[in-house]
Design an enzyme around this catalytic site. Structure first.
Site, PDB file in Angstrom:
ATOM      1  CB  CYS A 239      -0.963   0.009   1.182  1.00  0.00           C
ATOM      2  SG  CYS A 239      -0.159  -0.278   2.776  1.00  0.00           S
ATOM      3  N   GLY A 417      -3.068   8.007  10.610  1.00  0.00           N
ATOM      4  CA  GLY A 417      -3.471   9.108  11.480  1.00  0.00           C
ATOM      5  C   GLY A 417      -4.888   9.577  11.198  1.00  0.00           C
ATOM      6  N   GLY A 420      -6.248  10.029   7.607  1.00  0.00           N
ATOM      7  CA  GLY A 420      -6.800   8.875   6.917  1.00  0.00           C
ATOM      8  C   GLY A 420      -7.897   8.175   7.685  1.00  0.00           C
ATOM      9  N   GLY A 421      -8.416   8.822   8.717  1.00  0.00           N
ATOM     10  CA  GLY A 421      -9.483   8.220   9.521  1.00  0.00           C
ATOM     11  C   GLY A 421      -8.986   7.121  10.428  1.00  0.00           C
ATOM     12  CG  ASN A 422      -5.906   4.950   9.737  1.00  0.00           C
ATOM     13  OD1 ASN A 422      -4.901   4.643   9.128  1.00  0.00           O
ATOM     14  ND2 ASN A 422      -7.114   4.722   9.250  1.00  0.00           N
TER      15      ASN A 422
END
Length: 868
Positions: A239, A417, A420-422
């Site tokens: 990725c 983070g 990226g919606g993490n």
């Protein structure tokens, strides 16, 4: 689903057993599992290719090798069991604790290496793990998990510590995610979103769409070779692989030719570009990649898309202009083709990267640059949002860590983070799968005894103290005082300065309760004069003003914000506002002419705001004078009416410091001795002071002892209430203290009896106000059969002394208007609660309690005795 429930039941039993193992045993299991995975890396890679038809077997072998050998070597010595930090002095321990059951979602792109990686992390951290494979890769994923499990069990792990769903489905995956203790999800955006929506804590990683910038300072030969190397690694399914290449216009043509010379094919024809756009997404839905294209060779890509390319082609670049969402080529590809862009300059390249990262926010970006010559460009590159910013390395292998930079943690799960919606932005490792328990034992705060470096005392000590100015090599001095003190005693100071041939300037504009504007004016004059000595001379007001002027002078041309200095704090060592250091430009001497505030030895300065007329007690050890001169000769001609109120202020200092939550053995002695001097000698000093040298000396020394005590133990609510009634109604500070003190002694001593709140401070272990006041009474020679009677005697002694020195027992008797007083009662009470002195009071005061004390003090209400 019944089978999945049983898997969880067995995994929880295994987890409880795993909890009992020590670090040595965990390390043994971790090593055995890593060895087994590594030994089977080739067979597992072959299985993955057969089942998924993605990638390259040789590269999958390397990824399996990475997931076992690199992960083991990075974390083999990492402590993951038990107490990992201990500080006996601070009374703190930190302990690693596993989370429980990890629900692991495995992608089809890296089905064996990711399974090995996650299983090894679980074993290293004593967690159980249940794997939900991708349906298109279930056999190879389960095979990898079984190899790791068998080796772990043989080494001593519980037999069900690693488990998996035999027949993966959407329902089974959802069950795993909803019943695990934490989810470790690697997969497409939909899967990651489902993990975060499951209601279970999740570590999920977002989509990658890494842009790579090639700067005109880069080594183009290395850059082009590395980008091809990166994209052809396992046919681009990592990725972090470059999905777009942005080349600066000045080197665009040269770079394209280098790519072409290395068997890359550049798509320039618009018809061919559209064939890529049309084929990229399944059913034309952006973000939903056509699985036929994922992880394929360049030749296979060309065949599927419908273009002809040379048989030697290993990499495809598609010339593109738009970087927006509606351009399919701007999205993630996970294969051996990329979009290629031409940037006008470096800033344009950064802007394009920022656009492209909207389709893969927080993941990875790379830059090819000369790091020695273009540090500013690297700084601009750092403004992008990815968790991994890779410089001069193939992005796919550079971002997973420990291959092109050994400081970056090796991982096959890369966080993006919040961009990226993490929940995190680092490379996932064992510590992400551990809870940290903290054991804290009660500890007392560090304390201190901080005083002026030199304190001269005794009758006639002024002249001898000034001889130290030779040692300090003083050239210029400023004297800060008021006009009355200057007329009475000013020559005593200037004679000493003349004797030592020290130039001096006089500022005698200090008023009682010094105003902020006065100190600012004095500070400006001091800044112009540039002395190396400031002398605060007179009563507390003169010394307090001199301290703030000194502080402002030391701060240089930058103006201090008084409101910042006046901000209250709970702990002087943790205050929000830091005072500037003093002593760099000038020393300070404090010389009292009255016996009261103790300002000569304290870090306090009480200044009144011109606009609000609020008194602000400033407190910081930078305000402590370098020298204090306690010469009772200076008090001999002080009129009796300037003796009583200051001395009651000093007596209050003694009592409040003695019962303060911050009192210590070091401060208690000063408080007791100060109280003895004042209580026993003040009547004589007041009535016969001009003839009674001993009485004036004793009271002056008592006031300084009091200052030394409260400088280090602080004060309490007598001063909090007194500050506000003085500011709102003009009651002389010492007189206000004399009125309030008996009520506060009663209030504090009754804390336990009345069910009051004990103040909050680590060393203040039990509410002992009654005992402390009783002990003070004993020290003063007062009588009582028990603590209650002794406290009653102490209250009576304070009231008797107040009467003897002709101070009034109530605010009403001083002529304070009743209506104005009670109109201001709510405001005064709130301000008193928030006063700097309140925090050290032994009984935590409620605002309603403060109102009651104010009310009683206004009328001089009789104080109820403890002993009836």
């Amino acid at each position: 689903m019944e089978n999945t429930e049983k898997i969880f039941e067995l995994a929880r039993e295994a987890y409880q057993e795993f909890l009992t193992l020590d670090q040595k045993m965990v390390n043994k299991i971790f090593k055995a599992a890593a060895l087994a995975a590594n030994e089977n890396r080739i067979e597992l890679a072959k299985m993955a290719i057969v089942e998924t038809h993605m990638g390259i077997v040789e590269d999958k072998i390397l990824k399996n090798h990475f997931a076992s050998e690199f992960i083991y070597n990075k974390y083999k010595d990492l402590q993951t069991v038990g107490t990992f930090y201990k500080n006996e002095a601070l009374g703190i321990q930190k302990i690693y604790e596993p989370i429980g059951i990890i629900g692991a979602v495995i992608p089809t792109t890296n089905p064996t290496s990711t399974a090995i990686f996650k299983c090894l992390l679980a074993l290293k951290t004593r967690n159980a793990i249940i794997i939900s494979p991708h349906p298109g890769a279930k056999n190879c994923t389960i095979a990898a998990a079984k190899i790791v499990l068998d080796a772990a069990v043989k080494a001593g792990a519980p037999k069900n510590i690693i488990a998996w769903v035999e027949e993966p489905s959407l329902d089974a995956t959802n069950y795993v995610m909803k019943n695990a203790d934490i989810i470790l999800a690697t997969g497409g955006p939909g899967m990651v979103k489902a993990a975060y929506s499951s209601g279970v804590p999740a570590i999920g990683v977002g989509a990658g769409n890494a842009p790579a910038i090639i700067d005109d300072s880069a080594n183009l030969d290395i850059a082009t070779s590395s980008i091809i190397q990166s994209n052809t690694f396992d046919n681009g399914v990592v990725c972090a692989t470059e999905n777009s290449v942005i080349i600066l216009e000045s080197v665009y043509d040269k770079t394209i030719k280098l790519f072409e010379s290395k068997n890359a094919y550049v798509v320039k024809n618009e018809e061919e570009k559209n064939k890529f756009r049309k084929k990229m997404f399944k059913e034309g839905k952006y973000g939903l990649l056509d699985p036929q294209l994922v992880g394929q060779t360049a030749l296979r890509i060309a065949e599927l898309v419908g273009i002809e390319i040379p048989k030697t082609t290993n990499f495809i670049l598609v010339e593109t202009e738009k970087t927006t969402y509606d351009e399919p080529l701007a999205h993630e590809k996970l294969s051996t083709y990329v979009a290629v862009y031409k940037a006008k300059d470096f800033d344009h390249a950064i802007s394009m990267s920022r656009d492209l990262l909207k389709m893969g926010p927080g993941h990875t970006a790379s830059l090819w640059v000369n790091p020695d010559k273009e540090k500013q460009k690297i700084e601009k590159f750092k403004s992008l949002n990815p968790g991994r910013l890779v410089v001069n390395s193939p992005s796919s292998l550079g971002a997973i860590g420990d291959m092109y930079n050994f400081g970056l943690e090796p991982s096959l799960t890369l966080g993006c983070g919040t961009y990226g919606g993490n929940s995190f932005s680092q490379n996932v490792g064992p510590l992400n799968l551990l809870n940290i328990k903290t054991l804290v034992e009660r500890r007392e705060n560090m304390q201190w005894l901080r005083l002026p470096e030199r304190i001269y005392h005794k009758y006639g000590s002024l002249e001898f103290a000034f001889d130290d100015l030779k040692e300090w090599e003083i050239k210029k001095a400023v004297i800060v005082t008021d006009k009355v003190i200057n007329q009475l005693y000013g020559k005593r100071i200037t004679d000493q300065l003349d004797r030592l041939k020290i130039e001096y300037m006089l500022f005698d504009g200090v008023e009682p309760n010094p105003m902020l504007s006065t100190t600012e004016k004095g500070a400006e004059e001091i800044k112009k004069y540039k002395p190396d000595l400031v002398i605060g001379f007179g009563g507390g007001s003169s010394m307090d003003a001199a301290k703030l002027m000194w502080l402002m002078y030391e701060n240089g041309e930058e103006k201090l914000d008084f409101k910042d200095l006046a901000v209250t704090f709970a702990d002087i060592r943790k205050r929000i506002v830091k005072y500037p250091a003093t002593g760099r430009k000038a020393k300070m001497i404090a010389i009292p002419t009255t016996s009261g505030t103790g300002s000569e030895v304290t870090p306090f300065s009480v200044i009144t705001d011109d606009e609000t007329h609020t008194k602000y007690p400033l407190a910081d050890y930078s305000l402590t004078p370098n020298m204090a001169i306690i010469d009772p000769e200076l008090t001999m001609s002080v009129p009796k009416m300037a003796t009583n109120a200051p001395a009651l202020d000093a007596l209050t200092h003694c009592f409040e410091a003695y019962v303060s939550v911050m009192s210590t053995e070091y401060t208690d002695g000063y408080a007791v001795q100060g109280a003895k001097n004042i209580l026993h000698y003040l009547p004589a000093a007041y009535h016969n002071g001009k003839e009674d040298k001993e009485a004036r000396s004793k009271v002056m020394n008592g006031a300084t002892f009091a200052g030394m005590a409260f400088a280090n133990a602080f004060l309490g609510i007598v001063h909090s209430l007194s500050h506000k009634v003085g500011g709102h109604h003009g009651v002389v500070h010492g007189a206000a203290n004399a009125i309030i003190l008996p009520y506060v002694i009663r209030y504090n001593a009754a804390c336990v009896i009345e069910g009051g709140k004990q103040a909050y401070f680590s060393q203040y272990t039990t509410q002992n106000s009654m005992e402390k006041y009783a002990n003070m009474a004993k020290e003063l020679g007062l009588k009582g059969k028990n603590n209650e009677e002794l406290v009653d005697s102490l209250i009576e002694a304070v009231q008797k002394l107040t009467s003897e020195v002709e101070l009034h027992p109530s605010f009403k008797s001083y002529g304070v208007d009743e209506k104005k007083f009670f109109d201001s009662l709510d405001k005064m009470s709130e301000e008193a609660f928030d006063d700097q002195c309140t925090g050290a009071n032994p009984r935590y005061p409620l605002i309603e309690d403060i109102k009651e004390i104010y009310t009683n003090a206004y009328f001089g209400k009789p104080i109820e005795k403890f002993a009836k």
